[in-house]
Design an enzyme around this catalytic site. Sequence first.
Site, PDB file in Angstrom:
ATOM      1  N   ARG A 108       1.588  27.022   6.617  1.00  0.00           N
ATOM      2  CA  ARG A 108       2.629  27.277   5.615  1.00  0.00           C
ATOM      3  C   ARG A 108       3.943  26.703   6.128  1.00  0.00           C
ATOM      4  NH1 ARG A 108      -0.445  27.773   2.283  1.00  0.00           N
ATOM      5  NH2 ARG A 108      -0.915  29.524   0.921  1.00  0.00           N
ATOM      6  N   HIS A 113       1.492  19.136   0.636  1.00  0.00           N
ATOM      7  CA  HIS A 113       0.710  20.381   0.554  1.00  0.00           C
ATOM      8  C   HIS A 113      -0.638  20.138  -0.138  1.00  0.00           C
ATOM      9  CE1 HIS A 113       1.016  25.035   0.493  1.00  0.00           C
ATOM     10  NE2 HIS A 113      -0.267  24.647   0.505  1.00  0.00           N
TER      11      HIS A 113
HETATM   12  P1  NDP Z   1      -7.827  33.495   8.177  1.00  0.00           P
HETATM   13  O1  NDP Z   1      -7.260  34.781   7.722  1.00  0.00           O
HETATM   14  O2  NDP Z   1      -9.307  33.318   8.209  1.00  0.00           O
HETATM   15  O3  NDP Z   1      -7.294  33.179   9.666  1.00  0.00           O
HETATM   16  C1  NDP Z   1      -5.978  33.381  10.050  1.00  0.00           C
HETATM   17  C2  NDP Z   1      -5.904  33.258  11.569  1.00  0.00           C
HETATM   18  O4  NDP Z   1      -4.536  33.407  11.976  1.00  0.00           O
HETATM   19  C3  NDP Z   1      -6.727  34.326  12.302  1.00  0.00           C
HETATM   20  O5  NDP Z   1      -7.315  33.772  13.443  1.00  0.00           O
HETATM   21  C4  NDP Z   1      -5.639  35.317  12.703  1.00  0.00           C
HETATM   22  O6  NDP Z   1      -5.945  36.085  13.860  1.00  0.00           O
HETATM   23  C5  NDP Z   1      -4.491  34.390  13.003  1.00  0.00           C
HETATM   24  N1  NDP Z   1      -3.220  35.113  12.965  1.00  0.00           N
HETATM   25  C6  NDP Z   1      -2.656  35.773  11.949  1.00  0.00           C
HETATM   26  N2  NDP Z   1      -1.491  36.343  12.327  1.00  0.00           N
HETATM   27  C7  NDP Z   1      -1.342  36.049  13.621  1.00  0.00           C
HETATM   28  C8  NDP Z   1      -0.358  36.384  14.591  1.00  0.00           C
HETATM   29  N3  NDP Z   1       0.703  37.131  14.296  1.00  0.00           N
HETATM   30  N4  NDP Z   1      -0.525  35.915  15.841  1.00  0.00           N
HETATM   31  C9  NDP Z   1      -1.613  35.179  16.168  1.00  0.00           C
HETATM   32  N5  NDP Z   1      -2.582  34.824  15.301  1.00  0.00           N
HETATM   33  C10 NDP Z   1      -2.437  35.257  14.042  1.00  0.00           C
HETATM   34  O7  NDP Z   1      -7.138  32.373   7.291  1.00  0.00           O
HETATM   35  P2  NDP Z   1      -7.697  30.924   6.912  1.00  0.00           P
HETATM   36  O8  NDP Z   1      -8.183  30.261   8.136  1.00  0.00           O
HETATM   37  O9  NDP Z   1      -8.601  31.013   5.759  1.00  0.00           O
HETATM   38  O10 NDP Z   1      -6.346  30.229   6.383  1.00  0.00           O
HETATM   39  C11 NDP Z   1      -5.224  30.083   7.232  1.00  0.00           C
HETATM   40  C12 NDP Z   1      -4.010  29.656   6.445  1.00  0.00           C
HETATM   41  O11 NDP Z   1      -4.127  28.278   6.063  1.00  0.00           O
HETATM   42  C13 NDP Z   1      -3.778  30.352   5.098  1.00  0.00           C
HETATM   43  O12 NDP Z   1      -3.197  31.626   5.290  1.00  0.00           O
HETATM   44  C14 NDP Z   1      -2.859  29.387   4.381  1.00  0.00           C
HETATM   45  O13 NDP Z   1      -1.507  29.709   4.664  1.00  0.00           O
HETATM   46  C15 NDP Z   1      -3.201  28.042   5.013  1.00  0.00           C
HETATM   47  N6  NDP Z   1      -3.816  27.131   4.034  1.00  0.00           N
HETATM   48  C16 NDP Z   1      -3.169  25.945   3.752  1.00  0.00           C
HETATM   49  C17 NDP Z   1      -3.725  25.049   2.896  1.00  0.00           C
HETATM   50  C18 NDP Z   1      -3.080  23.729   2.640  1.00  0.00           C
HETATM   51  O14 NDP Z   1      -3.519  22.988   1.753  1.00  0.00           O
HETATM   52  N7  NDP Z   1      -2.075  23.340   3.396  1.00  0.00           N
HETATM   53  C19 NDP Z   1      -4.993  25.325   2.196  1.00  0.00           C
HETATM   54  C20 NDP Z   1      -5.606  26.561   2.589  1.00  0.00           C
HETATM   55  C21 NDP Z   1      -5.010  27.431   3.467  1.00  0.00           C
HETATM   56  P3  NDP Z   1      -7.221  37.092  13.855  1.00  0.00           P
HETATM   57  O15 NDP Z   1      -8.437  36.169  13.906  1.00  0.00           O
HETATM   58  O16 NDP Z   1      -7.056  37.864  15.096  1.00  0.00           O
HETATM   59  O17 NDP Z   1      -7.158  37.885  12.602  1.00  0.00           O
HETATM   60  C1  OXD Z   2      -3.967  27.838   0.095  1.00  0.00           C
HETATM   61  C2  OXD Z   2      -3.171  26.658  -0.189  1.00  0.00           C
HETATM   62  O1  OXD Z   2      -3.453  28.799   0.650  1.00  0.00           O
HETATM   63  O2  OXD Z   2      -3.583  25.827  -1.010  1.00  0.00           O
HETATM   64  O3  OXD Z   2      -5.173  27.832  -0.224  1.00  0.00           O
HETATM   65  O4  OXD Z   2      -2.114  26.477   0.419  1.00  0.00           O
END
Ligand code: NDP
Ligand code: OXD
Length: 313
Positions: free
Chosen positions: A228, A276
């Site tokens: 993000r 994005h």
């Molecule tokens: P998940 O919820 O599966 O994974 C999130 C990861 O981040 C987990 O490993 C989590 O830790 C870790 N995390 C969260 N908070 C913290 C913290 N404070 N400190 C350390 N680690 C942290 O999400 P996804 O993998 O499905 O997606 C990740 C992000 O990708 C989405 O939230 C979105 O913002 C972004 N995204 C962007 C897209 C784009 O087109 N640019 C498309 C899709 C998604 P833990 O494993 O311990 O819970």
């Molecule tokens: C998502 C994105 O969060 O598209 O899936 O950014």
Amino acid sequence: MEKGRILLAVTGFHPQRWRELLSAEREVVLEPDGARDPSITYAVVWKQKPNILASLPNLRAIFSIGAGVDHIFADPGLPDVPIVKVVADNLTQYMTEYVVWRVLDHHRQGLLYRSQQPKKIWHEPQQRPASDISVGIMGLGNLGRAAASVLLSLGFAVNGWSRGDRPMDGVATYSGEAGLIPFLKATDILVVLLPLTPDTRGIINYGVLKELRKRNGLGGSVLINAGRGRLQKDADILRALDDGTLKEASLDVFEVEPLPKTSPLWSHPKVFVTPHTAATSDPVHLAPIMLRQMDAFERGEKLDNLVDRKAGY
Ligand code: NDP
Ligand code: OXD
């Protein structure tokens, strides 16, 4: 149980396409028509207008069109019902492609060759094996783990950082605040796949970039952010690029989107910008998954991929 109706409250995607696909099986009402409608039990949302969900008296679950749910938490009147995020093979595949594409491009000096070509420069930089470079994935969740396994298969050393302990074969894993600096110090290419939460906002700042490892065949550390935009400080990235703290960056997300035309990131020679689009939510794949979940929920089964409201993702 009767099939609940859906409120589709979507800004910035293509609501008509979602409507067509969801209405194959359920009645769909487009925002703002559904406000206060008692027959609506589900909301499918992307950046919904504030308080619209609170107006639905019988709302039972909220479905995010994206994997990220920060857009939902931005609503001050968010009702206390389960929130489901996207976890889908095709979205994961898109993100893996993006991460591997950007890692390989930086590793194989793509930005250098693109700058040489218009000047007709025939210069071959030294080649290094992938195993000399460690890619650190910040956010070893659904998307991070999938990207990590492909990077491992290409021979990169891979590190992962998450909130809790998330062991993964072949990956050096770190967690929590205590693990952050050791993770950064062992990382040449930083890939950010974190969710935006109160804990992660602004985490990609100059101080963090400064900790990245410099000892590598790339000639400097690299940042790739597809999580993000508000995880990062655009100005700190520019400062790090300009003083050599960072060698290059690939940015898919920005503090303000669309990236303002006045942003120096657009024309920075060391920055690769995408709008994005690292992993786009495709309604053809995602609408049927949502409909199946609604059917299962009405049969009394549990919803999958629920957001932890306390953690914010
Ligand atoms: P998940 O919820 O599966 O994974 C999130 C990861 O981040 C987990 O490993 C989590 O830790 C870790 N995390 C969260 N908070 C913290 C913290 N404070 N400190 C350390 N680690 C942290 O999400 P996804 O993998 O499905 O997606 C990740 C992000 O990708 C989405 O939230 C979105 O913002 C972004 N995204 C962007 C897209 C784009 O087109 N640019 C498309 C899709 C998604 P833990 O494993 O311990 O819970
Ligand atoms: C998502 C994105 O969060 O598209 O899936 O950014």
